[in-house]
Design a protein around this motif. Sequence first.
Motif, mmCIF file in Angstrom:
data_model
loop_
_atom_site.group_PDB
_atom_site.id
_atom_site.type_symbol
_atom_site.label_atom_id
_atom_site.label_comp_id
_atom_site.label_asym_id
_atom_site.label_seq_id
_atom_site.Cartn_x
_atom_site.Cartn_y
_atom_site.Cartn_z
ATOM 1 N N VAL A 101 17.607 13.910 45.352
ATOM 2 C CA VAL A 101 17.633 14.866 46.466
ATOM 3 C C VAL A 101 16.761 16.077 46.147
ATOM 4 O O VAL A 101 15.934 16.510 46.969
ATOM 5 N N SER B 52 13.123 15.178 46.249
ATOM 6 C CA SER B 52 12.642 15.039 47.622
ATOM 7 C C SER B 52 12.382 16.396 48.258
ATOM 8 O O SER B 52 11.363 16.606 48.933
ATOM 9 N N LEU B 53 13.296 17.345 48.035
ATOM 10 C CA LEU B 53 13.128 18.678 48.613
ATOM 11 C C LEU B 53 11.912 19.388 48.025
ATOM 12 O O LEU B 53 11.120 20.000 48.755
ATOM 13 N N LEU C 236 14.505 5.367 49.770
ATOM 14 C CA LEU C 236 15.231 6.565 50.216
ATOM 15 C C LEU C 236 14.431 7.829 49.942
ATOM 16 O O LEU C 236 14.398 8.752 50.767
ATOM 17 N N ALA C 237 13.773 7.887 48.774
ATOM 18 C CA ALA C 237 12.981 9.066 48.423
ATOM 19 C C ALA C 237 11.850 9.288 49.412
ATOM 20 O O ALA C 237 11.598 10.420 49.855
ATOM 21 N N GLY D 10 11.692 8.192 52.570
ATOM 22 C CA GLY D 10 12.239 8.563 53.866
ATOM 23 C C GLY D 10 12.681 10.017 53.923
ATOM 24 O O GLY D 10 12.362 10.738 54.878
ATOM 25 N N VAL D 11 13.413 10.461 52.892
ATOM 26 C CA VAL D 11 13.906 11.834 52.867
ATOM 27 C C VAL D 11 12.746 12.824 52.738
ATOM 28 O O VAL D 11 12.685 13.837 53.447
ATOM 29 N N THR D 12 11.803 12.532 51.849
ATOM 30 C CA THR D 12 10.681 13.435 51.655
ATOM 31 C C THR D 12 9.849 13.571 52.924
ATOM 32 O O THR D 12 9.476 14.679 53.330
ATOM 33 N N GLY E 207 10.782 12.985 56.027
ATOM 34 C CA GLY E 207 11.546 13.670 57.068
ATOM 35 C C GLY E 207 11.634 15.167 56.843
ATOM 36 O O GLY E 207 11.442 15.960 57.770
ATOM 37 N N VAL E 208 11.920 15.562 55.595
ATOM 38 C CA VAL E 208 12.034 16.990 55.280
ATOM 39 C C VAL E 208 10.683 17.689 55.439
ATOM 40 O O VAL E 208 10.609 18.824 55.926
#
Length: 206
Positions: free
Chosen positions: A23, A26-27, A90-91, A93-95, A97-98
């Motif tokens: 998480v 990704s942020l 997942l990494a 997708g999250v990256t 999207g953010v």
Amino acid sequence: MAVAAPAPLPQRHTVVEDIQGLVLASLVSALGMSILATGGLMVGGVAGVSLLAHYATGWNFGLLFVLINLPFYWIAVRRMGWEFTLKTFLAVGVTGGVADVIPRMAPFESMTPLFSAVFGGALVGMGILSFIRHRASLGGVGIVVVWLQRSRGWSAGKLQLGFDAVLMLVSLTVLPPSKVLYSALGVLVLNLVLLFNHRPGRYMGA
């Protein structure tokens, strides 16, 4: 004569450690990409390809980032296993999207290309470093270089640098030379983070 104590065995990350690590990675990566995009600059790897496509077409960066990564998951499953592949999926997708949400939640009014290159490149590099340490990546070229580092002992930073150099040349077809030069600086900063902080066998986490 004193006997040297045996080196401690690597300990695997727990599920909670992996989750928080991915998480945070990704942020940090998303913030770095947003800084680079605000300066109109590039980054390396598939993220750079996605940014270049975004500049050329105006399409959503996050969507492009996810779609361009899709073919690489087949390589990840075959060479790196399902755990690595799912974490990377997942990494990405999250990256992605953010990175698309940040400009709407925290818009940057102005940013010099030099600031974008140095800070954006450093943040993305730290994000990729954390992904690698938690057995994941930002997909694309990252999947290939991590596999080659583990299977052949080749430096992930050097492999990534070679690909990024070619990408910078291609980006001249879309971006002005000044932007490409600053982008190259950002890519250099990113890869120096990997070269100095990720050496095979140095990190004890698994």
